[in-house]
Design a protein around this motif. Sequence first.
Motif, PDB file in Angstrom:
ATOM      1  N   VAL A  53       0.805  -1.099   0.093  1.00  0.00           N
ATOM      2  CA  VAL A  53       0.019  -0.061   0.069  1.00  0.00           C
ATOM      3  C   VAL A  53       0.938   1.019   0.006  1.00  0.00           C
ATOM      4  N   MET A  54       1.987   1.150   0.613  1.00  0.00           N
ATOM      5  CA  MET A  54       2.881   2.479   1.030  1.00  0.00           C
ATOM      6  C   MET A  54       3.682   2.666  -0.481  1.00  0.00           C
ATOM      7  N   ALA A  55       3.851   1.430  -0.772  1.00  0.00           N
ATOM      8  CA  ALA A  55       4.560   1.616  -2.609  1.00  0.00           C
ATOM      9  C   ALA A  55       3.753   2.330  -3.324  1.00  0.00           C
ATOM     10  N   ARG A  56       2.403   1.854  -3.446  1.00  0.00           N
ATOM     11  CA  ARG A  56       1.489   2.283  -4.373  1.00  0.00           C
ATOM     12  C   ARG A  56       1.246   3.748  -4.266  1.00  0.00           C
ATOM     13  N   ILE A  57       0.989   4.237  -2.623  1.00  0.00           N
ATOM     14  CA  ILE A  57       0.918   5.587  -2.584  1.00  0.00           C
ATOM     15  C   ILE A  57       1.965   6.518  -3.094  1.00  0.00           C
ATOM     16  N   ALA A  58       3.039   6.192  -2.725  1.00  0.00           N
ATOM     17  CA  ALA A  58       4.462   6.776  -2.977  1.00  0.00           C
ATOM     18  C   ALA A  58       4.649   6.734  -4.309  1.00  0.00           C
ATOM     19  N   GLY A  59       4.337   5.711  -5.057  1.00  0.00           N
ATOM     20  CA  GLY A  59       4.231   5.934  -6.582  1.00  0.00           C
ATOM     21  C   GLY A  59       3.419   7.001  -7.302  1.00  0.00           C
ATOM     22  N   LEU A  64       2.609  12.448  -9.268  1.00  0.00           N
ATOM     23  CA  LEU A  64       2.482  14.027  -9.284  1.00  0.00           C
ATOM     24  C   LEU A  64       3.455  14.917  -9.438  1.00  0.00           C
ATOM     25  N   ARG A  65       4.700  14.382  -8.868  1.00  0.00           N
ATOM     26  CA  ARG A  65       6.013  15.072  -8.963  1.00  0.00           C
ATOM     27  C   ARG A  65       6.634  15.092 -10.562  1.00  0.00           C
ATOM     28  N   GLY A  66       6.176  14.354 -11.340  1.00  0.00           N
ATOM     29  CA  GLY A  66       6.558  14.013 -12.584  1.00  0.00           C
ATOM     30  C   GLY A  66       7.636  12.896 -12.840  1.00  0.00           C
ATOM     31  N   TYR A  67       7.956  11.958 -11.547  1.00  0.00           N
ATOM     32  CA  TYR A  67       9.114  11.063 -11.955  1.00  0.00           C
ATOM     33  C   TYR A  67       8.412   9.977 -12.545  1.00  0.00           C
ATOM     34  N   ASP A  68       6.960   9.791 -12.506  1.00  0.00           N
ATOM     35  CA  ASP A  68       6.359   8.624 -13.081  1.00  0.00           C
ATOM     36  C   ASP A  68       5.068   8.910 -13.753  1.00  0.00           C
ATOM     37  N   PRO A  69       5.196   8.982 -15.199  1.00  0.00           N
ATOM     38  CA  PRO A  69       4.173   9.718 -15.995  1.00  0.00           C
ATOM     39  C   PRO A  69       3.002   8.428 -16.117  1.00  0.00           C
ATOM     40  N   LEU A  70       3.302   7.397 -15.829  1.00  0.00           N
ATOM     41  CA  LEU A  70       2.250   6.310 -15.786  1.00  0.00           C
ATOM     42  C   LEU A  70       1.516   6.009 -14.439  1.00  0.00           C
ATOM     43  N   ALA A  72      -0.916   6.122 -11.298  1.00  0.00           N
ATOM     44  CA  ALA A  72      -2.064   6.872 -10.967  1.00  0.00           C
ATOM     45  C   ALA A  72      -1.824   7.756 -10.039  1.00  0.00           C
ATOM     46  N   ARG A  73      -2.712   8.881 -10.012  1.00  0.00           N
ATOM     47  CA  ARG A  73      -2.390  10.153  -9.173  1.00  0.00           C
ATOM     48  C   ARG A  73      -3.578  10.294  -8.325  1.00  0.00           C
ATOM     49  N   PRO A  74      -3.206  10.814  -6.992  1.00  0.00           N
ATOM     50  CA  PRO A  74      -4.252  11.261  -6.147  1.00  0.00           C
ATOM     51  C   PRO A  74      -4.690  12.323  -6.511  1.00  0.00           C
ATOM     52  N   ARG A  75      -5.580  13.098  -5.875  1.00  0.00           N
ATOM     53  CA  ARG A  75      -6.251  14.424  -6.100  1.00  0.00           C
ATOM     54  C   ARG A  75      -5.219  15.427  -5.899  1.00  0.00           C
ATOM     55  N   ASP A  76      -4.689  15.725  -5.103  1.00  0.00           N
ATOM     56  CA  ASP A  76      -3.360  16.437  -5.046  1.00  0.00           C
ATOM     57  C   ASP A  76      -2.356  15.839  -4.154  1.00  0.00           C
ATOM     58  N   GLU A  77      -1.165  16.577  -4.220  1.00  0.00           N
ATOM     59  CA  GLU A  77       0.024  16.111  -3.381  1.00  0.00           C
ATOM     60  C   GLU A  77      -0.318  15.914  -2.016  1.00  0.00           C
ATOM     61  N   ALA A  78      -0.791  16.766  -1.304  1.00  0.00           N
ATOM     62  CA  ALA A  78      -1.061  16.858   0.184  1.00  0.00           C
ATOM     63  C   ALA A  78      -1.739  15.658   0.665  1.00  0.00           C
TER      64      ALA A  78
END
Length: 88
Positions: A53-59, A64-70, A72-78
């Motif tokens: 779970v933590m790895a998925r959230i960190a991904g 969001l920060r542009g390191y992994d364009p593929l 899935a993104r949460p609504r915002d970084e916070a």
Amino acid sequence: MQVLPLVGVVLGALMSYAAGALAERARHKRELRNRWDGRELDAYIDYLGTIAVMARIAGQVAGLRGYDPLAARPRDEAQGLMALDNSE
């Protein structure tokens, strides 16, 4: 003349008790070891689930920060960082 058979019976009873006690002790240790192995396995399964779970959230945050364009993104970084803190 009756002393020798009586000593033999007492000696046999003591040896029978000792053998039974040793067998019971070995069985008890084996049960404790099996019970501990089961608890240890459950702890590792929970740990691996939490790490996934933590790895998925960190991904997602990395996406969001542009390191992994593929990713899935949460609504915002916070929100992603808060979810990462909660899962920790």
